[in-house]
Design a protein around this motif. Structure first.
Motif, PDB file in Angstrom:
ATOM      1  N   ALA A  73      -8.559   2.239   3.799  1.00 35.69           N
ATOM      2  CA  ALA A  73      -7.133   1.939   3.652  1.00 35.69           C
ATOM      3  C   ALA A  73      -6.662   2.218   2.231  1.00 35.69           C
ATOM      4  CB  ALA A  73      -6.869   0.481   4.021  1.00 35.69           C
ATOM      5  N   ILE A  74      -7.511   1.878   1.248  1.00 39.26           N
ATOM      6  CA  ILE A  74      -7.162   2.150  -0.151  1.00 39.26           C
ATOM      7  C   ILE A  74      -7.066   3.661  -0.386  1.00 39.26           C
ATOM      8  CG2 ILE A  74      -7.960   1.939  -2.534  1.00 39.26           C
ATOM      9  CD1 ILE A  74      -9.268  -0.733  -1.690  1.00 39.26           C
ATOM     10  N   ASP A 233      -1.150  -2.396  -4.459  1.00 41.85           N
ATOM     11  CA  ASP A 233      -1.188  -3.702  -5.119  1.00 41.85           C
ATOM     12  C   ASP A 233      -1.847  -4.667  -4.148  1.00 41.85           C
ATOM     13  OD1 ASP A 233      -0.844  -5.585  -7.026  1.00 41.85           O
ATOM     14  OD2 ASP A 233       1.329  -5.372  -7.205  1.00 41.85           O
ATOM     15  N   LEU A 234      -3.177  -4.719  -4.189  1.00 41.63           N
ATOM     16  CA  LEU A 234      -3.938  -5.386  -3.137  1.00 41.63           C
ATOM     17  C   LEU A 234      -3.702  -6.889  -3.064  1.00 41.63           C
ATOM     18  CD1 LEU A 234      -7.396  -3.576  -3.281  1.00 41.63           C
ATOM     19  CD2 LEU A 234      -5.626  -3.364  -1.548  1.00 41.63           C
ATOM     20  N   LEU A 235      -3.749  -7.582  -4.192  1.00 42.63           N
ATOM     21  CA  LEU A 235      -3.677  -9.039  -4.156  1.00 42.63           C
ATOM     22  C   LEU A 235      -2.381  -9.542  -3.526  1.00 42.63           C
ATOM     23  CD1 LEU A 235      -5.139 -11.640  -4.756  1.00 42.63           C
ATOM     24  CD2 LEU A 235      -4.185 -11.608  -7.075  1.00 42.63           C
ATOM     25  N   PRO A 236      -1.210  -9.056  -3.965  1.00 49.52           N
ATOM     26  CA  PRO A 236       0.025  -9.490  -3.296  1.00 49.52           C
ATOM     27  C   PRO A 236       0.054  -9.109  -1.808  1.00 49.52           C
ATOM     28  CG  PRO A 236       0.524  -8.496  -5.413  1.00 49.52           C
ATOM     29  CD  PRO A 236      -0.919  -8.212  -5.135  1.00 49.52           C
ATOM     30  N   THR A 237      -0.526  -7.945  -1.489  1.00 50.75           N
ATOM     31  CA  THR A 237      -0.567  -7.524  -0.086  1.00 50.75           C
ATOM     32  C   THR A 237      -1.394  -8.497   0.739  1.00 50.75           C
ATOM     33  OG1 THR A 237      -0.339  -5.198  -0.680  1.00 50.75           O
ATOM     34  CG2 THR A 237      -1.243  -5.670   1.488  1.00 50.75           C
ATOM     35  N   PHE A 238      -2.575  -8.868   0.244  1.00 49.05           N
ATOM     36  CA  PHE A 238      -3.417  -9.823   0.959  1.00 49.05           C
ATOM     37  C   PHE A 238      -2.705 -11.163   1.141  1.00 49.05           C
ATOM     38  CE2 PHE A 238      -7.346  -7.460  -0.733  1.00 49.05           C
ATOM     39  CZ  PHE A 238      -7.435  -6.712   0.431  1.00 49.05           C
ATOM     40  N   LYS A 367      -0.797  -0.186   6.181  1.00 45.83           N
ATOM     41  CA  LYS A 367      -2.087   0.490   5.985  1.00 45.83           C
ATOM     42  C   LYS A 367      -3.203  -0.512   5.694  1.00 45.83           C
ATOM     43  CE  LYS A 367      -0.038   4.824   4.371  1.00 45.83           C
ATOM     44  NZ  LYS A 367       0.181   5.726   3.234  1.00 45.83           N
ATOM     45  N   ILE A 368      -2.945  -1.446   4.780  1.00 47.11           N
ATOM     46  CA  ILE A 368      -3.960  -2.450   4.459  1.00 47.11           C
ATOM     47  C   ILE A 368      -4.131  -3.404   5.644  1.00 47.11           C
ATOM     48  CG2 ILE A 368      -4.611  -4.306   2.884  1.00 47.11           C
ATOM     49  CD1 ILE A 368      -4.701  -1.514   1.656  1.00 47.11           C
ATOM     50  N   GLY A 369      -3.022  -3.771   6.282  1.00 46.57           N
ATOM     51  CA  GLY A 369      -3.109  -4.643   7.457  1.00 46.57           C
ATOM     52  C   GLY A 369      -3.879  -3.986   8.577  1.00 46.57           C
TER      53      GLY A 369
END
Length: 444
Positions: A73-74, A233-238, A367-369
């Protein structure tokens, strides 16, 4: 499904060729997945293993899905869906080719490494292809479009089992574990070498075909939607994803569903062998019948989604799968076998429907989801191992089907709760398929 959805275009104009090309990937990973499922029965005979030991095949395979989905995803978010697809196909090819040296060393661990690399490629492909298909048309028809693309997955599954039946299972020496234990080392090694060469053949053949697909993707201009990126921006996305109830519970449901599917299919041949006393080659015909039903049912469910909400179909299919599983456990002979085949018909819509419901309204977090829903495929490794352990413990493969039964109950509970979960998500568009008037609503 909301009224009027059937009038919306299923695929955006100009996206037909990319849609067909990416849909071919669903065929290819179906082929790899189900050819690998037959390896449990093959290695049980070749190396005289227990059910738990053979389950390491699925642990390596679906463990790779868990480990590679987020990096995939990244990669996709930083570059493009096309980049992810090319990298995924590259690993798919490499893992398939690694079966050749593994067949020479004859080490079980080397086959597991090859499967891990191969499945890592499939993880990247699925992480890219599923949301890409959803993005190829209106969001309101995303779940139906994904079910259509996924309908070609079981065609690949059937092809994989057919290849395995012809080139692997039919080539197994029928000597039992006790007979193999009494052989001298040279004789046993000669038999195993011939069998493992048969295992290697189809995978290397598939690798050569995949090179052509890689070239086709390389020289295809993908739609702009596939290359649309946003700041990583992974942390806010998580944090946003964890605060989205309908997404979190979709990941949970997907974990249990995939565990049920892989567990059911991994031990279908074993169950048929036990109940109607067939060898691996003949028993695989019933596995193929299950996959044919799976394929036909997926097309049927895709058509029904024009008139019945995906959530309602998910609940009905999970309930029917639970009933069939009870018949597998408490039935015997052909009754249990036919019920086992019936489970596949019930499972056919579950993965794409849970996936489509889970990513609705995620926007830039899709994408991350989506990678989280692919990581949930780890259930295929964990739950299959549990099922194999229960089989060894009870010395009865039918009792091990209590494990997928629990999984189907979890999926049914998710389907019941999903409407409320979507309303609580706070995401725009997450209720697009909600049915305030009841379970069924005909599309206008």
């Amino acid at each position: 499904m909301a009224a009027g959805t059937s009038k919306l275009s299923l695929i955006k104009p100009g996206n037909l060729w990319p849609f067909l090309l990416i849909t071919s990937l669903f065929f290819l990973w179906g082929l790899a997945n189900n050819m690998t499922d037959t390896l449990l029965a093959a290695f049980k005979r070749i190396m005289s293993m227990s059910d738990f030991q053979t389950s390491w095949i699925q642990l390596a395979f679906y463990g790779a899905y868990f480990c590679l989905a987020l990096p995939a995803a990244i990669l996709i978010k930083k570059y493009s869906y096309k980049t992810g697809i090319l990298v995924g196909l590259g690993l798919f090819i490499l893992g398939s080719l690694l079966f050749y040296p593994a067949s020479i060393t004859m080490a079980y661990s080397h086959f597991l490494i090859a499967l891990y690399v191969l499945a890592g490629g499939l993880s990247i492909l699925e992480t890219a292809a599923n949301p890409y298909i959803v993005a190829m048309g209106p969001e309101e028809t995303g779940t139906r479009r994904l079910n259509l693309a996924q309908s070609f997955n079981p065609i690949g599954s059937i092809t994989g089992v057919l290849l395995s039946k012809i080139f692997i299972l039919s080539q197994l020496n029928l000597s039992s574990a006790d007979e193999r234990a009494s052989m001298d080392q040279a004789q046993l090694a000669a038999i195993q070498s011939e069998e493992l060469t048969s295992v290697m053949g189809p995978y290397v053949g598939v690798a050569l075909f995949l090179v052509l697909i890689w070239l086709a993707v390389k020289f295809t201009n993908m739609p702009k939607a596939s290359d649309a990126g946003a700041k990583l921006d992974l942390l806010p996305t998580f944090k946003r994803l964890l605060k989205t109830p309908h997404y979190v519970w979709a990941v949970v449901a997907q974990f249990f569903y995939v565990g049920a599917q892989i567990g059911v299919w991994s031990y279908t041949i074993r169950y048929v062998m036990q109940e109607i006393q067939l060898n691996e080659d003949d028993a695989s015909s019933y596995y193929m019948a299950a996959l044919i039903l799976f394929m036909v049912s997926r097309f049927v469910f895709t058509a029904l989604m024009r008139y019945v909400s995906p959530r309602s179909l998910l609940l009905l299919s999970a309930a029917a799968a639970s009933v069939c599983t009870l018949l597998v456990i408490y039935g015997s002979g052909y009754l249990g076998v036919y019920a086992l085949i019936g489970i596949s018909g019930c499972m056919s819509l579950m993965f794409p429907t849970i996936y489509g419901m889970g990513i609705r309204g995620l926007g830039d977090d899709t994408k991350i989801g989506g990678s989280g829903l692919i990581m949930a495929i780890l259930g295929g490794a964990v739950i299959t191992a549990v099922q194999g352990y229960v089989s060894d413990l009870t010395q009865d493969i039918s009792m091990a089907f209590y494990v997928p039964l629990v999984c189907f109950v979890v999926v049914a509970l998710y389907a019941i709760a999903s409407g409320k979960l979507e309303r609580n998500s706070g995401r725009p568009g997450s209720e697009a398929e909600a049915l305030p008037g009841g379970m069924f609503q005909k599309a206008g």
